[in-house]
Scaffold this active site. Structure first.
Site, PDB file in Angstrom:
ATOM      1  N   GLY A  32       0.820  -0.957   0.002  1.00 17.83           N
ATOM      2  CA  GLY A  32       0.053  -0.016   0.038  1.00 17.83           C
ATOM      3  C   GLY A  32       0.850   1.175  -0.089  1.00 17.83           C
ATOM      4  O   GLY A  32       2.138   1.055  -0.003  1.00 17.83           O
ATOM      5  N   SER A  33       0.194   2.453  -0.086  1.00 18.28           N
ATOM      6  CA  SER A  33       1.008   3.620  -0.162  1.00 18.28           C
ATOM      7  C   SER A  33       1.671   4.007   1.107  1.00 18.28           C
ATOM      8  O   SER A  33       2.976   4.530   0.868  1.00 18.28           O
ATOM      9  CB  SER A  33       0.087   4.743  -0.363  1.00 18.28           C
ATOM     10  OG  SER A  33      -0.963   4.921   0.698  1.00 18.28           O
ATOM     11  N   GLY A  86       0.655  -0.782   6.535  1.00 13.13           N
ATOM     12  CA  GLY A  86      -0.612   0.159   6.951  1.00 13.13           C
ATOM     13  C   GLY A  86      -1.812  -0.758   7.246  1.00 13.13           C
ATOM     14  O   GLY A  86      -1.937  -1.980   7.333  1.00 13.13           O
ATOM     15  N   LYS A  98      -7.975  -4.676   6.629  1.00 13.56           N
ATOM     16  CA  LYS A  98      -6.837  -4.281   5.649  1.00 13.56           C
ATOM     17  C   LYS A  98      -7.340  -5.265   4.135  1.00 13.56           C
ATOM     18  O   LYS A  98      -8.311  -5.950   4.418  1.00 13.56           O
ATOM     19  CB  LYS A  98      -5.544  -5.392   6.000  1.00 13.56           C
ATOM     20  CG  LYS A  98      -4.971  -4.567   7.221  1.00 13.56           C
ATOM     21  CD  LYS A  98      -3.726  -5.235   7.698  1.00 13.56           C
ATOM     22  CE  LYS A  98      -2.592  -5.289   6.494  1.00 13.56           C
ATOM     23  NZ  LYS A  98      -2.354  -4.255   5.790  1.00 13.56           N
ATOM     24  N   GLY A  99      -6.831  -4.907   3.366  1.00 16.67           N
ATOM     25  CA  GLY A  99      -6.910  -5.415   1.806  1.00 16.67           C
ATOM     26  C   GLY A  99      -7.533  -4.528   0.965  1.00 16.67           C
ATOM     27  O   GLY A  99      -8.070  -4.993   0.044  1.00 16.67           O
ATOM     28  N   GLY A 100      -7.436  -3.207   1.178  1.00 12.39           N
ATOM     29  CA  GLY A 100      -7.926  -2.302   0.275  1.00 12.39           C
ATOM     30  C   GLY A 100      -7.083  -2.376  -0.968  1.00 12.39           C
ATOM     31  O   GLY A 100      -7.854  -2.137  -2.107  1.00 12.39           O
ATOM     32  N   GLY A 101      -5.958  -2.749  -0.814  1.00 15.48           N
ATOM     33  CA  GLY A 101      -5.084  -2.933  -2.091  1.00 15.48           C
ATOM     34  C   GLY A 101      -5.012  -4.335  -2.516  1.00 15.48           C
ATOM     35  O   GLY A 101      -4.449  -4.704  -3.679  1.00 15.48           O
ATOM     36  N   GLU A 107      -0.498 -10.478   3.141  1.00 13.55           N
ATOM     37  CA  GLU A 107      -0.235  -9.849   4.284  1.00 13.55           C
ATOM     38  C   GLU A 107      -0.378 -10.573   5.549  1.00 13.55           C
ATOM     39  O   GLU A 107       0.342 -10.655   6.531  1.00 13.55           O
ATOM     40  CB  GLU A 107      -1.262  -8.689   4.247  1.00 13.55           C
ATOM     41  CG  GLU A 107      -0.701  -7.491   3.199  1.00 13.55           C
ATOM     42  CD  GLU A 107      -1.815  -6.504   3.026  1.00 13.55           C
ATOM     43  OE1 GLU A 107      -1.303  -5.370   2.381  1.00 13.55           O
ATOM     44  OE2 GLU A 107      -2.911  -6.614   3.445  1.00 13.55           O
ATOM     45  N   LYS A 125      -7.467   6.664  10.078  1.00 15.14           N
ATOM     46  CA  LYS A 125      -7.474   5.311   9.855  1.00 15.14           C
ATOM     47  C   LYS A 125      -8.155   4.781  11.209  1.00 15.14           C
ATOM     48  O   LYS A 125      -8.701   3.733  11.335  1.00 15.14           O
ATOM     49  CB  LYS A 125      -6.402   4.576   9.602  1.00 15.14           C
ATOM     50  CG  LYS A 125      -5.761   4.914   8.233  1.00 15.14           C
ATOM     51  CD  LYS A 125      -6.526   4.299   7.180  1.00 15.14           C
ATOM     52  CE  LYS A 125      -5.825   4.807   5.733  1.00 15.14           C
ATOM     53  NZ  LYS A 125      -4.853   4.165   5.412  1.00 15.14           N
TER      54      LYS A 125
HETATM   55  C1  5RP Z   1      -3.487  -3.404   1.127  1.00 19.09           C
HETATM   56  C2  5RP Z   1      -3.500  -3.066   2.622  1.00 19.09           C
HETATM   57  C3  5RP Z   1      -3.144  -1.769   2.829  1.00 19.09           C
HETATM   58  O1  5RP Z   1      -2.330  -1.756   4.141  1.00 19.09           O
HETATM   59  C4  5RP Z   1      -4.203  -0.719   3.253  1.00 19.09           C
HETATM   60  O2  5RP Z   1      -4.866  -0.783   2.294  1.00 19.09           O
HETATM   61  C5  5RP Z   1      -3.687   0.832   3.398  1.00 19.09           C
HETATM   62  O3  5RP Z   1      -3.160   1.346   2.275  1.00 19.09           O
HETATM   63  P1  5RP Z   1      -2.526   2.654   2.249  1.00 19.09           P
HETATM   64  O4  5RP Z   1      -1.366   2.844   3.157  1.00 19.09           O
HETATM   65  O5  5RP Z   1      -2.488   3.000   0.741  1.00 19.09           O
HETATM   66  O6  5RP Z   1      -3.779   3.448   3.003  1.00 19.09           O
HETATM   67  O7  5RP Z   1      -4.174  -3.701   3.419  1.00 19.09           O
HETATM   68  O8  5RP Z   1      -4.031  -4.818   1.062  1.00 19.09           O
END
Ligand code: 5RP
Length: 223
Positions: A32-33, A86, A98-101, A107, A125
């Site tokens: 993630g970012s 993150g 988690k898992g937005g990405g 993970e 968050k």
């Molecule tokens: C990816 C994740 C990331 O940790 C989560 O999406 C946070 O991402 P970001 O740091 O871009 O806000 O779980 O699968």
């Protein structure tokens, strides 16, 4: 301060935990970012570590781009002292969504293999109750409709993440409308649904430390 600046600060703060690990360790790195910013900071101290296990193909590429050796988890026999990643949401008990990405499965595997989970987030968050962010669930493609029906029975509204395939060749259902009062119980229930690979609730093994980026500076929280 912008959200990116807050992410940058927590990414830099996490290096403290890398330096606490024995020299020559293999560490775990999330996706993630915010994790990307951490990787950029990690590059500055790369001589302290032997390398890293990556939680996604993108993370592996970024690590390698900085000259950090990437290890297959199967080739790591020693303990992984620390995992840095993150989250999309986290509560005061260090339970996370988690898992937005879409990297939730790897993970959870790398986090599970690591002694300590350091979560790095900007203050947006931190929530009282998880579930405003749609809960990602990685699913074997043939089980999509079955799993969607079961998730609906649990009170959620599952939606296919269109045009997305995980690093493991699976689909993701994002489940909206869940106010998650008991994250460990819901994690266990969703894990029982045939066809579910991983639910993006990280509650049965929560984070050990949250580094939270706020306008007042980086706060260190534990459960
Ligand atoms: C990816 C994740 C990331 O940790 C989560 O999406 C946070 O991402 P970001 O740091 O871009 O806000 O779980 O699968």
């Amino acid at each position: 301060m912008t959200q990116d600046e807050l992410k940058q600060r927590v990414a830099a703060a996490a290096i403290h935990y890398v330096m606490q690990a024995p020299a020559g360790s293999v560490i775990g790195v999330g996706s993630g970012s915010t994790a990307n910013l951490f990787i950029d900071e990690l590059a500055k101290v790369r001589h302290h570590i032997k390398g890293a296990v990556a939680s996604s193909v993108n993370t592996a590429r970024r690590l390698e781009g900085h000259g950090i050796k990437v290890f297959d988890l199967n080739d790591v026999n020693e303990a992984i002292p620390v995992y840095v990643d993150g989250a999309d949401e986290i509560n005061a008990r260090m339970h996370m969504i988690k898992g937005g990405g879409g990297a939730l499965t790897r993970e959870k595997i790398v986090a599970g293999a690591s002694a300590k989970f350091i979560c790095i987030c900007d203050e947006s968050k931190l929530v009282a109750t998880l579930g405003k962010f749609p809960l990602p669930v990685e699913v074997i493609p043939m089980a999509r409709e079955l799993v969607a029906r079961k998730l609906a029975k649990l009170g959620g509204v599952p939606k296919l993440r269109v045009g997305f395939t995980t690093d493991n060749g699976n689909i993701v259902l994002d489940v909206a409308g869940m106010a998650i009062e008991d994250p460990p119980a819901l994690e266990a229930s969703i894990n029982q649904i045939p066809g579910v690979v991983t639910v993006g609730l990280f509650a049965r093994q929560p984070a050990d430390v949250l580094l939270l980026g706020t306008a007042q500076g980086v706060k260190t929280l534990t459960a």
